[in-house]
Design an enzyme around this catalytic site. Structure first.
Site, PDB file in Angstrom:
ATOM      1  N   ASP A   1      -7.946   6.341   4.420  1.00 15.09           N
ATOM      2  CA  ASP A   1      -8.062   5.178   5.308  1.00 15.09           C
ATOM      3  C   ASP A   1      -9.342   5.115   6.131  1.00 15.09           C
ATOM      4  OD1 ASP A   1      -5.619   4.348   4.421  1.00 15.09           O
ATOM      5  OD2 ASP A   1      -4.519   4.896   6.226  1.00 15.09           O
TER       6      ASP A   1
ATOM      7  N   HIS B   1       1.102   4.254   6.811  1.00 13.90           N
ATOM      8  CA  HIS B   1       0.534   5.133   5.781  1.00 13.90           C
ATOM      9  C   HIS B   1       0.978   6.579   5.999  1.00 13.90           C
ATOM     10  CE1 HIS B   1      -2.970   2.349   4.364  1.00 13.90           C
ATOM     11  NE2 HIS B   1      -1.789   1.948   3.939  1.00 13.90           N
TER      12      HIS B   1
ATOM     13  N   SER C   1       0.802  -1.228   0.000  1.00 14.46           N
ATOM     14  CA  SER C   1       0.000   0.000   0.000  1.00 14.46           C
ATOM     15  C   SER C   1       0.834   1.277   0.000  1.00 14.46           C
ATOM     16  CB  SER C   1      -0.954   0.016   1.201  1.00 14.46           C
ATOM     17  OG  SER C   1      -0.224   0.120   2.403  1.00 14.46           O
TER      18      SER C   1
END
Length: 176
Positions: A119, A92, A53
């Site tokens: 998210d 992230h 990701s």
């Protein structure tokens, strides 16, 4: 070799010494981990990237070094956070920061570089922001692909059992 044959050959004292040496190595590793945790103010000062990701910034298997300083988090920083009731931390980038004027408390919105949406779909139901206390740390450095062994051991549990068994046997019956 049979355990009893080795016990007679090396003596019970030698085998106990090997066991104590093995335990001291484990204890030292634990103390180093806890010391790093204290120094970095992070419950986990080192993490392995488990998914794609964050590509192209970080790839699956990269080892990330974290620090969780007290300075405010800024947009663009890569953070590792852990949500309540979810066992795996997420790596992230911070997309937006909202700071309450009265308390100075920060709320963060994150997104994976390789993901199309933020998210909020990963957060707990009804949760729109990550709170500062859910942050494990900020990425300060990394080693590419050095964590692939960890991923292989999670993907293939037999490999983990075989490796741990081999290390135990070698540590107990080593002459040094």
């Amino acid at each position: 070799m049979d355990f009893m044959t080795n016990a007679k050959k090396y003596g019970v004292r030698a085998i106990l010494l090997q066991g104590l040496t093995f335990l001291s190595v484990l204890t030292s590793a634990f103390m180093i981990w806890k010391g790093l945790s204290l120094f970095t103010n992070s419950e986990s000062p080192v993490v392995v990237v488990l998914s794609g990701s964050m590509e192209p910034a970080y790839y699956r298997g990269d080892i990330l070094f974290l620090n969780n300083g007290y300075s405010p988090i800024e947009v663009g920083e890569v953070v590792v956070y852990k949500l309540k009731d979810k066992p795996i931390p997420i790596v992230h980038r911070v997309l937006k920061v909202h700071t309450q004027r009265e308390t100075g408390e920060q709320f963060l919105l994150t997104k994976g570089d390789n993901n199309s949406a933020d998210d909020r779909g990963l957060y707990n139901p009804g949760q729109l922001w990550i709170q500062r206390d859910e942050i494990i740390g900020r990425v300060k450095g990394y080693v590419p692909y050095a964590g692939m062994g960890t991923i292989w051991m999670n993907d293939y549990p037999q490999l983990k059992i075989g490796l741990l068994g081999t290390l135990c046997v070698l540590s107990l019956f080593s002459n040094e």
